[in-house]
Write an enzyme that holds these catalytic residues in place. Sequence first.
Site, PDB file in Angstrom:
ATOM      1  N   ARG A 111      52.805 -35.840  19.093  1.00 48.23           N
ATOM      2  CA  ARG A 111      52.389 -36.016  20.579  1.00 48.23           C
ATOM      3  C   ARG A 111      52.298 -37.933  20.569  1.00 48.23           C
ATOM      4  O   ARG A 111      53.713 -38.555  19.710  1.00 48.23           O
ATOM      5  CB  ARG A 111      50.230 -36.504  19.411  1.00 48.23           C
ATOM      6  CG  ARG A 111      49.825 -35.262  19.622  1.00 48.23           C
ATOM      7  CD  ARG A 111      48.543 -35.483  19.333  1.00 48.23           C
ATOM      8  NE  ARG A 111      49.339 -35.034  17.952  1.00 48.23           N
ATOM      9  CZ  ARG A 111      47.592 -35.209  16.199  1.00 48.23           C
ATOM     10  NH1 ARG A 111      46.465 -35.033  16.574  1.00 48.23           N
ATOM     11  NH2 ARG A 111      47.713 -35.305  15.183  1.00 48.23           N
ATOM     12  N   GLN A 152      35.524 -31.770  14.040  1.00 53.27           N
ATOM     13  CA  GLN A 152      36.046 -33.499  13.948  1.00 53.27           C
ATOM     14  C   GLN A 152      35.644 -34.479  15.201  1.00 53.27           C
ATOM     15  O   GLN A 152      34.853 -35.670  14.442  1.00 53.27           O
ATOM     16  CB  GLN A 152      37.236 -33.521  13.511  1.00 53.27           C
ATOM     17  CG  GLN A 152      37.874 -33.141  12.801  1.00 53.27           C
ATOM     18  CD  GLN A 152      39.759 -33.595  12.591  1.00 53.27           C
ATOM     19  OE1 GLN A 152      40.326 -33.821  13.055  1.00 53.27           O
ATOM     20  NE2 GLN A 152      39.688 -33.509  10.654  1.00 53.27           N
ATOM     21  N   ASP A 185      54.974 -32.990  15.182  1.00 53.01           N
ATOM     22  CA  ASP A 185      53.737 -33.835  15.750  1.00 53.01           C
ATOM     23  C   ASP A 185      54.681 -34.108  16.803  1.00 53.01           C
ATOM     24  O   ASP A 185      55.168 -35.294  16.734  1.00 53.01           O
ATOM     25  CB  ASP A 185      53.116 -34.854  14.773  1.00 53.01           C
ATOM     26  CG  ASP A 185      51.767 -35.211  15.690  1.00 53.01           C
ATOM     27  OD1 ASP A 185      51.576 -35.544  16.829  1.00 53.01           O
ATOM     28  OD2 ASP A 185      50.610 -35.330  14.989  1.00 53.01           O
ATOM     29  N   HIS A 194      41.336 -38.518  19.182  1.00 52.32           N
ATOM     30  CA  HIS A 194      41.531 -37.194  19.529  1.00 52.32           C
ATOM     31  C   HIS A 194      42.320 -36.738  20.885  1.00 52.32           C
ATOM     32  O   HIS A 194      42.409 -37.240  22.123  1.00 52.32           O
ATOM     33  CB  HIS A 194      40.223 -37.219  19.611  1.00 52.32           C
ATOM     34  CG  HIS A 194      39.649 -35.886  19.434  1.00 52.32           C
ATOM     35  ND1 HIS A 194      39.058 -35.286  17.917  1.00 52.32           N
ATOM     36  CD2 HIS A 194      39.308 -34.582  20.384  1.00 52.32           C
ATOM     37  CE1 HIS A 194      38.838 -33.132  18.228  1.00 52.32           C
ATOM     38  NE2 HIS A 194      39.234 -33.027  19.755  1.00 52.32           N
ATOM     39  N   SER A 195      42.383 -35.503  19.931  1.00 48.45           N
ATOM     40  CA  SER A 195      43.319 -35.214  20.838  1.00 48.45           C
ATOM     41  C   SER A 195      43.243 -33.717  21.600  1.00 48.45           C
ATOM     42  O   SER A 195      42.243 -33.178  21.416  1.00 48.45           O
ATOM     43  CB  SER A 195      44.775 -34.892  20.492  1.00 48.45           C
ATOM     44  OG  SER A 195      44.900 -35.970  20.000  1.00 48.45           O
ATOM     45  N   GLU A 196      42.781 -33.300  23.102  1.00 45.52           N
ATOM     46  CA  GLU A 196      42.855 -32.775  23.398  1.00 45.52           C
ATOM     47  C   GLU A 196      42.981 -31.498  23.031  1.00 45.52           C
ATOM     48  O   GLU A 196      43.841 -30.956  22.673  1.00 45.52           O
ATOM     49  CB  GLU A 196      42.322 -33.043  24.852  1.00 45.52           C
ATOM     50  CG  GLU A 196      42.303 -31.286  26.187  1.00 45.52           C
ATOM     51  CD  GLU A 196      43.088 -31.322  27.508  1.00 45.52           C
ATOM     52  OE1 GLU A 196      42.146 -31.107  28.350  1.00 45.52           O
ATOM     53  OE2 GLU A 196      44.184 -31.890  27.064  1.00 45.52           O
ATOM     54  N   CYS A 202      41.716 -23.654  14.250  1.00 45.03           N
ATOM     55  CA  CYS A 202      41.565 -25.319  13.948  1.00 45.03           C
ATOM     56  C   CYS A 202      39.776 -25.974  13.768  1.00 45.03           C
ATOM     57  O   CYS A 202      39.032 -25.460  13.788  1.00 45.03           O
ATOM     58  CB  CYS A 202      42.046 -25.596  15.138  1.00 45.03           C
ATOM     59  SG  CYS A 202      40.981 -26.036  16.143  1.00 45.03           S
ATOM     60  N   CYS A 258      38.931 -29.054  15.101  1.00 44.41           N
ATOM     61  CA  CYS A 258      38.874 -30.739  16.297  1.00 44.41           C
ATOM     62  C   CYS A 258      38.015 -30.291  16.882  1.00 44.41           C
ATOM     63  O   CYS A 258      37.843 -31.008  17.317  1.00 44.41           O
ATOM     64  CB  CYS A 258      40.501 -29.628  17.334  1.00 44.41           C
ATOM     65  SG  CYS A 258      41.934 -29.305  16.663  1.00 44.41           S
ATOM     66  N   ARG A 279      37.536 -43.199  17.039  1.00 48.34           N
ATOM     67  CA  ARG A 279      37.924 -41.858  16.811  1.00 48.34           C
ATOM     68  C   ARG A 279      39.038 -41.568  18.183  1.00 48.34           C
ATOM     69  O   ARG A 279      38.629 -41.333  19.503  1.00 48.34           O
ATOM     70  CB  ARG A 279      37.097 -40.551  17.308  1.00 48.34           C
ATOM     71  CG  ARG A 279      38.282 -39.147  16.845  1.00 48.34           C
ATOM     72  CD  ARG A 279      38.245 -38.220  16.170  1.00 48.34           C
ATOM     73  NE  ARG A 279      39.401 -37.242  15.853  1.00 48.34           N
ATOM     74  CZ  ARG A 279      39.712 -36.814  15.012  1.00 48.34           C
ATOM     75  NH1 ARG A 279      40.136 -37.431  13.818  1.00 48.34           N
ATOM     76  NH2 ARG A 279      40.386 -35.454  15.393  1.00 48.34           N
ATOM     77  N   THR A 305      40.436 -40.504  11.209  1.00 48.69           N
ATOM     78  CA  THR A 305      40.957 -39.823  10.704  1.00 48.69           C
ATOM     79  C   THR A 305      40.806 -38.972   8.975  1.00 48.69           C
ATOM     80  O   THR A 305      40.616 -40.015   8.839  1.00 48.69           O
ATOM     81  CB  THR A 305      42.238 -39.903  11.846  1.00 48.69           C
ATOM     82  OG1 THR A 305      42.823 -38.821  11.487  1.00 48.69           O
ATOM     83  CG2 THR A 305      42.291 -40.871  10.432  1.00 48.69           C
TER      84      THR A 305
END
Length: 246
Positions: free
Chosen positions: A153, A94, A151, A75-77, A89, A91, A73, A174
Amino acid sequence: MRRFSRPAYRYDRSSHRTLQGGRAGGQALLQLQDAYAVCRVFRHHVPGRGLRLRTHCTGTYGDVSGGHDVPTRVHSECLTGEVFRSLRCDCGEQLEMSMRAIRQAGIGCIVYLRGQEGRGIGLGNKIAAYGLQDAGLDTLDANHALGFPSDARQFGAAAVILTDLGIQSVKLLTNNPGKLEALRAAGVAVTSRQSLIAASNATNISYLRAKRDRFGHFFDKEQAPGQETDNVVSVWSSKISAGPLG
């Protein structure tokens, strides 16, 4: 708490070393609620910010070095979803589902990328985007109204980190086809994908629909050709056959 054994672990003094675009930092064995994981810290240059470094970290379960198709994974903070448990959300859910899937597989990796709030626009701008969503915009249009891309990121750090861990290829946890393609473009060998389906509620339903309809996220079997129903992790059970959006 269920009893579980402590794995063999030895501190790696070579963990402090220079990487492409940054440095690897320390590492330690973490005891979680029902497992042990090795936490490693990485400092990577922020694109476009000169010599500024941002600290990311990983949690690995089992021996991932040299591994193929390792459940991973990236994973974005998300402070609001993971700390405050916001219902806006998916997040936090997930991240929890990813950890459960990795424990069930007996091996895996979480790459936790910091500084990626709100798909890369930062915490303050993310809250501003929430205000625009309260006024009727969806998550994509709110970012655009603030002058940001859909996006923003960056996933280059994740590619460097996975290479440093010795992971040869990943099974990416994802729903996001954009993340999958961005990681492949950064050099990550993504050999398969596993969906993570969070529960919908009155607060997040518009957000989840926007992710499905405007970002093309995979939320059910019909949207993921070739993916079997046992390749979907949900908050209700380990496996489901359809997403929650109807």
